[in-house]
Design a protein around this motif. Structure first.
Motif, mmCIF file in Angstrom:
data_model
loop_
_atom_site.group_PDB
_atom_site.id
_atom_site.type_symbol
_atom_site.label_atom_id
_atom_site.label_comp_id
_atom_site.label_asym_id
_atom_site.label_seq_id
_atom_site.Cartn_x
_atom_site.Cartn_y
_atom_site.Cartn_z
ATOM 1 N N TRP A 191 92.996 -7.683 43.059
ATOM 2 C CA TRP A 191 91.547 -7.868 42.986
ATOM 3 C C TRP A 191 90.856 -6.556 43.301
ATOM 4 O O TRP A 191 91.443 -5.634 43.860
ATOM 5 C CB TRP A 191 91.074 -8.955 43.951
ATOM 6 C CG TRP A 191 91.456 -8.730 45.389
ATOM 7 C CD1 TRP A 191 92.570 -9.205 46.017
ATOM 8 C CD2 TRP A 191 90.745 -7.966 46.366
ATOM 9 N NE1 TRP A 191 92.592 -8.777 47.328
ATOM 10 C CE2 TRP A 191 91.479 -8.024 47.568
ATOM 11 C CE3 TRP A 191 89.556 -7.241 46.341
ATOM 12 C CZ2 TRP A 191 91.072 -7.387 48.726
ATOM 13 C CZ3 TRP A 191 89.141 -6.601 47.501
ATOM 14 C CH2 TRP A 191 89.896 -6.683 48.681
ATOM 15 N N ALA A 192 89.607 -6.508 42.930
ATOM 16 C CA ALA A 192 88.720 -5.400 43.292
ATOM 17 C C ALA A 192 87.377 -6.005 43.640
ATOM 18 O O ALA A 192 86.955 -6.990 43.024
ATOM 19 C CB ALA A 192 88.581 -4.409 42.144
ATOM 20 N N HIS A 193 86.730 -5.445 44.619
ATOM 21 C CA HIS A 193 85.416 -5.934 45.035
ATOM 22 C C HIS A 193 84.400 -4.841 44.745
ATOM 23 O O HIS A 193 84.461 -3.755 45.318
ATOM 24 C CB HIS A 193 85.437 -6.290 46.520
ATOM 25 C CG HIS A 193 84.184 -6.929 46.994
ATOM 26 N ND1 HIS A 193 83.664 -6.679 48.244
ATOM 27 C CD2 HIS A 193 83.334 -7.800 46.414
ATOM 28 C CE1 HIS A 193 82.553 -7.372 48.400
ATOM 29 N NE2 HIS A 193 82.329 -8.059 47.296
ATOM 30 N N GLN A 194 83.499 -5.125 43.831
ATOM 31 C CA GLN A 194 82.435 -4.195 43.457
ATOM 32 C C GLN A 194 81.116 -4.924 43.725
ATOM 33 O O GLN A 194 80.576 -5.569 42.822
ATOM 34 C CB GLN A 194 82.556 -3.831 41.982
ATOM 35 C CG GLN A 194 81.588 -2.784 41.512
ATOM 36 C CD GLN A 194 82.045 -1.390 41.838
ATOM 37 O OE1 GLN A 194 83.189 -1.037 41.646
ATOM 38 N NE2 GLN A 194 81.140 -0.588 42.352
ATOM 39 N N PRO A 195 80.623 -4.920 44.964
ATOM 40 C CA PRO A 195 79.423 -5.702 45.296
ATOM 41 C C PRO A 195 78.240 -5.365 44.382
ATOM 42 O O PRO A 195 77.855 -4.208 44.251
ATOM 43 C CB PRO A 195 79.126 -5.319 46.748
ATOM 44 C CG PRO A 195 80.412 -4.804 47.286
ATOM 45 C CD PRO A 195 81.114 -4.160 46.124
ATOM 46 N N PHE A 196 77.719 -6.401 43.751
ATOM 47 C CA PHE A 196 76.579 -6.234 42.845
ATOM 48 C C PHE A 196 75.609 -7.391 43.073
ATOM 49 O O PHE A 196 75.234 -8.114 42.170
ATOM 50 C CB PHE A 196 77.073 -6.187 41.395
ATOM 51 C CG PHE A 196 76.033 -5.731 40.407
ATOM 52 C CD1 PHE A 196 75.188 -4.674 40.685
ATOM 53 C CD2 PHE A 196 75.910 -6.371 39.195
ATOM 54 C CE1 PHE A 196 74.232 -4.260 39.769
ATOM 55 C CE2 PHE A 196 74.963 -5.963 38.261
ATOM 56 C CZ PHE A 196 74.122 -4.913 38.554
ATOM 57 N N GLY A 197 75.232 -7.538 44.332
ATOM 58 C CA GLY A 197 74.282 -8.578 44.712
ATOM 59 C C GLY A 197 72.878 -8.224 44.262
ATOM 60 O O GLY A 197 72.636 -7.170 43.675
ATOM 61 N N PRO A 198 71.924 -9.093 44.572
ATOM 62 C CA PRO A 198 70.555 -8.884 44.098
ATOM 63 C C PRO A 198 69.890 -7.608 44.598
ATOM 64 O O PRO A 198 68.984 -7.098 43.961
ATOM 65 C CB PRO A 198 69.803 -10.122 44.584
ATOM 66 C CG PRO A 198 70.729 -10.898 45.425
ATOM 67 C CD PRO A 198 72.089 -10.316 45.313
ATOM 68 N N ASN A 199 70.361 -7.063 45.715
ATOM 69 C CA ASN A 199 69.742 -5.851 46.254
ATOM 70 C C ASN A 199 70.527 -4.579 45.949
ATOM 71 O O ASN A 199 70.130 -3.493 46.355
ATOM 72 C CB ASN A 199 69.550 -5.988 47.767
ATOM 73 C CG ASN A 199 68.608 -7.126 48.105
ATOM 74 O OD1 ASN A 199 67.603 -7.319 47.427
ATOM 75 N ND2 ASN A 199 68.941 -7.894 49.124
ATOM 76 N N ALA A 200 71.648 -4.719 45.236
ATOM 77 C CA ALA A 200 72.462 -3.548 44.892
ATOM 78 C C ALA A 200 71.768 -2.736 43.804
ATOM 79 O O ALA A 200 71.152 -3.292 42.898
ATOM 80 C CB ALA A 200 73.838 -3.984 44.428
ATOM 81 N N ASP A 201 71.879 -1.420 43.893
ATOM 82 C CA ASP A 201 71.266 -0.525 42.913
ATOM 83 C C ASP A 201 72.181 -0.411 41.698
ATOM 84 O O ASP A 201 73.269 0.164 41.792
ATOM 85 C CB ASP A 201 71.035 0.845 43.534
ATOM 86 C CG ASP A 201 70.330 1.819 42.605
ATOM 87 O OD1 ASP A 201 70.126 1.494 41.409
ATOM 88 O OD2 ASP A 201 69.984 2.913 43.076
ATOM 89 N N PRO A 202 71.770 -0.935 40.553
ATOM 90 C CA PRO A 202 72.626 -0.872 39.370
ATOM 91 C C PRO A 202 72.961 0.550 38.931
ATOM 92 O O PRO A 202 74.022 0.783 38.361
ATOM 93 C CB PRO A 202 71.832 -1.599 38.283
ATOM 94 C CG PRO A 202 70.577 -2.060 38.878
ATOM 95 C CD PRO A 202 70.514 -1.624 40.296
#
Length: 191
Positions: free
Chosen positions: A75-86
């Motif tokens: 697995w890999a975790h690339q946090p892309f929640g609502p406050n993450a800067d795209p």
């Protein structure tokens, strides 16, 4: 597991983005209050039986990661929640996806649910790699694959991906040109 469930169950809202290489779905086991650990296990079994070699979680939190370890699925975790800067997250995500796919991995990318943020991210990936040459084609293609309309949040991510590609992922090179049509007018910004 034996019998009918030995092959597991397909994750909810599972869709191939690049047939036999890259797929998306909602979080294995379901999202929020609908999450069920037994279902999560069955869906991970299905992923393994169907040759998936890596799961990429875009959740803002580390939920499920221990389950992938327990079932020996990379697995890999690339946090892309609502406050993450795209502008920060997408180039890294796209680079990693390109590398894994070039190495022959079969990858599933998920967020809590199959929503606009995930749709926009994968449509942006298709722009980033040149799989689809225009934003309009990427949006239309992903909408058709996922059988749902992409809202403005997703379309903005596609726009951003095309801009990042123009600058090779380095937004520090100056203001990003508008390369996709404005969803309201259909024309490039300022035209």
């Amino acid at each position: 597991m034996t019998g009918r469930w030995a092959a597991g169950i397909i994750p909810r809202n599972f869709v191939w983005v690049i047939r036999d290489h890259l797929a998306v779905s909602e979080r294995p086991g379901g999202y929020s209050r609908n999450h069920r650990p037994v279902r999560r296990t069955e869906e991970i079994v299905w992923l393994k039986v169907n040759g998936f070699t890596r799961v990429v979680s875009l959740l803002g939190s580390p939920h499920n990661l221990h389950a992938y370890d327990e079932m020996d699925l990379a697995w890999a975790h690339q946090p892309f929640g609502p406050n993450a800067d795209p502008k920060v997250v997408l180039p890294g995500l796209y680079g990693r996806l390109e590398r894994w796919l070039a190495e022959g991995e079969r990858v599933l990318v998920h967020q809590e649910e199959l929503g606009d943020r995930l749709m926009g991210a994968v449509a942006g990936y298709l722009i980033w790699t040149g799989g689809l040459p225009t934003c309009t084609q990427a949006v239309a293609g992903v909408e058709q694959m996922m059988r749902r309309r992409m809202a403005p949040e997703g379309r903005e991510l596609v726009q951003l991906a095309s801009q990042l590609k123009a600058f090779q992922g380095d937004p520090a090179q100056g203001p990003l040109p508008r390369t996709c049509p404005d969803p309201q007018s259909g024309r490039p910004d300022g035209a």
